[in-house]
Write a protein that holds these residues in place. Structure first.
Motif, PDB file in Angstrom:
ATOM      1  N   HIS A   6      43.895  37.534  47.292  1.00 51.91           N
ATOM      2  CA  HIS A   6      44.731  38.688  47.596  1.00 51.91           C
ATOM      3  C   HIS A   6      45.780  38.863  46.498  1.00 51.91           C
ATOM      4  O   HIS A   6      46.260  37.876  45.929  1.00 51.91           O
ATOM      5  CB  HIS A   6      45.465  38.513  48.932  1.00 51.91           C
ATOM      6  N   ALA A   7      46.151  40.117  46.254  1.00 50.31           N
ATOM      7  CA  ALA A   7      47.303  40.447  45.422  1.00 50.31           C
ATOM      8  C   ALA A   7      48.154  41.442  46.195  1.00 50.31           C
ATOM      9  O   ALA A   7      47.628  42.385  46.796  1.00 50.31           O
ATOM     10  CB  ALA A   7      46.877  41.050  44.090  1.00 50.31           C
ATOM     11  N   GLY A  11      42.948  50.157  43.633  1.00 51.41           N
ATOM     12  CA  GLY A  11      42.281  49.811  44.878  1.00 51.41           C
ATOM     13  C   GLY A  11      43.134  49.222  45.970  1.00 51.41           C
ATOM     14  O   GLY A  11      42.607  48.822  47.021  1.00 51.41           O
ATOM     15  N   TYR A  12      44.442  49.152  45.784  1.00 51.20           N
ATOM     16  CA  TYR A  12      45.311  48.613  46.832  1.00 51.20           C
ATOM     17  C   TYR A  12      45.255  49.500  48.077  1.00 51.20           C
ATOM     18  O   TYR A  12      45.049  50.711  47.996  1.00 51.20           O
ATOM     19  CB  TYR A  12      46.758  48.575  46.361  1.00 51.20           C
ATOM     20  N   ALA A  25      44.424  36.890  37.809  1.00 50.84           N
ATOM     21  CA  ALA A  25      44.513  36.358  39.165  1.00 50.84           C
ATOM     22  C   ALA A  25      43.148  36.171  39.797  1.00 50.84           C
ATOM     23  O   ALA A  25      42.824  35.083  40.297  1.00 50.84           O
ATOM     24  CB  ALA A  25      45.361  37.295  40.027  1.00 50.84           C
ATOM     25  N   PHE A  26      42.342  37.234  39.818  1.00 46.74           N
ATOM     26  CA  PHE A  26      41.085  37.188  40.564  1.00 46.74           C
ATOM     27  C   PHE A  26      39.972  36.477  39.797  1.00 46.74           C
ATOM     28  O   PHE A  26      39.280  35.615  40.370  1.00 46.74           O
ATOM     29  CB  PHE A  26      40.650  38.609  40.931  1.00 46.74           C
ATOM     30  N   ALA A  27      39.769  36.824  38.540  1.00 45.38           N
ATOM     31  CA  ALA A  27      38.677  36.212  37.777  1.00 45.38           C
ATOM     32  C   ALA A  27      39.069  34.852  37.208  1.00 45.38           C
ATOM     33  O   ALA A  27      38.246  33.942  37.137  1.00 45.38           O
ATOM     34  CB  ALA A  27      38.239  37.144  36.641  1.00 45.38           C
ATOM     35  N   GLY A  28      40.328  34.718  36.783  1.00 46.27           N
ATOM     36  CA  GLY A  28      40.740  33.483  36.131  1.00 46.27           C
ATOM     37  C   GLY A  28      41.208  32.402  37.076  1.00 46.27           C
ATOM     38  O   GLY A  28      40.909  31.221  36.880  1.00 46.27           O
ATOM     39  N   ALA A  50      40.100  40.600  46.852  1.00 41.95           N
ATOM     40  CA  ALA A  50      39.193  40.330  45.738  1.00 41.95           C
ATOM     41  C   ALA A  50      37.999  41.279  45.764  1.00 41.95           C
ATOM     42  O   ALA A  50      37.553  41.753  44.710  1.00 41.95           O
ATOM     43  CB  ALA A  50      38.728  38.876  45.788  1.00 41.95           C
ATOM     44  N   ASP A  51      37.468  41.585  46.948  1.00 40.71           N
ATOM     45  CA  ASP A  51      36.331  42.502  47.038  1.00 40.71           C
ATOM     46  C   ASP A  51      36.689  43.887  46.530  1.00 40.71           C
ATOM     47  O   ASP A  51      35.927  44.505  45.773  1.00 40.71           O
ATOM     48  CB  ASP A  51      35.826  42.588  48.485  1.00 40.71           C
ATOM     49  N   ARG A  52      37.848  44.395  46.935  1.00 36.11           N
ATOM     50  CA  ARG A  52      38.241  45.719  46.471  1.00 36.11           C
ATOM     51  C   ARG A  52      38.599  45.709  44.986  1.00 36.11           C
ATOM     52  O   ARG A  52      38.365  46.702  44.279  1.00 36.11           O
ATOM     53  CB  ARG A  52      39.412  46.257  47.311  1.00 36.11           C
ATOM     54  N   TRP A  53      39.153  44.633  44.487  1.00 36.05           N
ATOM     55  CA  TRP A  53      39.410  44.537  43.048  1.00 36.05           C
ATOM     56  C   TRP A  53      38.108  44.677  42.262  1.00 36.05           C
ATOM     57  O   TRP A  53      38.054  45.421  41.277  1.00 36.05           O
ATOM     58  CB  TRP A  53      40.081  43.210  42.726  1.00 36.05           C
ATOM     59  N   ARG A  54      37.068  43.992  42.713  1.00 39.00           N
ATOM     60  CA  ARG A  54      35.783  44.088  41.997  1.00 39.00           C
ATOM     61  C   ARG A  54      35.230  45.509  42.035  1.00 39.00           C
ATOM     62  O   ARG A  54      34.612  45.969  41.069  1.00 39.00           O
ATOM     63  CB  ARG A  54      34.775  43.104  42.594  1.00 39.00           C
TER      64      ARG A  54
END
Length: 223
Positions: free
Chosen positions: A144-145, A164-165, A136-139, A189-193
């Protein structure tokens, strides 16, 4: 000419240290349906908002098959649901879904999953979710997820916490004739990274991008 000519999603592969996530072939679907018939969770609880597992074993298996077929048949770039089987050492252990509506505009995905009961408690749910978050985020360039779990579903909530949710409100549902509280969860996306810790490789994505409502020719995110 192969099925990939008309259905490139069949070539999409997400790989984690212990799992491969892929679009199921007929044998994969049969194995997944059998796993559902054997049981997905403790019968004393109901973790799903759609109580499909309250059916008899053979009906549960049929539900799995029909759900996957329906998602394939109804796929549109503006409204899609990708359901992948998770395979460990050649064995189908569960399924991980990711879906969105108007993704090209909203840049938000939702996820859902289940594992066969024999595969609980091994951290596989975290790897499965991490795989589709990478997609989702990189591809796909998601921003948001979102996910959700009932307040008593400690395993699902722990997976979200690891990744990180953050809490995103509550909903009230009726399950088996009783009121229950569902906790909504959101990951940016920031928290996913910041929280990503599971290495994931994505293969076969560029050909699929138009199917997600995106321009083709991009590159998939790696580990």
């Amino acid at each position: 000419m192969t099925v990939l000519t008309h259905w490139p999603l069949a070539g999409l592969r997400l790989t984690t240290p212990r799992l491969e996530l892929r679009s199921p072939d007929p044998d994969d679907l049969a194995a997944l349906a059998s796993s559902a018939a054997d049981g997905v969770h403790d019968p004393a609880v109901q973790p799903f908002t759609v109580a499909w597992t309250d059916a008899e074993p053979e009906q549960r298996a049929r539900n799995v098959l029909q759900y996957h077929w329906r998602c394939w048949a109804e796929w549109r770039p503006e409204d899609w649901e990708l359901n992948l089987v998770a395979v460990r050492d050649g064995t189908v252990v569960g399924t991980q879904g990711i879906g969105a509506r108007d993704f090209a505009v909203r840049r938000e995905v939702g996820t859902g999953s289940w594992l066969g009961r024999a595969h609980h408690g091994q951290g596989l749910g975290t790897e499965m979710r991490a795989a589709v978050l990478q997609l989702a985020f990189a591809g796909l360039g998601a921003q948001h997820a979102v996910s959700g779990a009932y307040a008593d579903n400690a395993a699902s909530l722990e997976v979200s916490r690891k990744l990180g949710y953050r809490e995103d409100g509550i909903e009230r549902h009726a399950v088996r004739g009783a009121p229950v509280e569902l906790r909504r969860l959101r990951l940016t996306a920031d928290r996913w990274r910041r929280y990503r810790s599971v290495p994931v490789q994505v293969a076969g994505l560029p050909e699929c991008l138009p199917w997600f409502g995106l321009p083709g020719g991009g590159a998939a995110g790696g580990s």
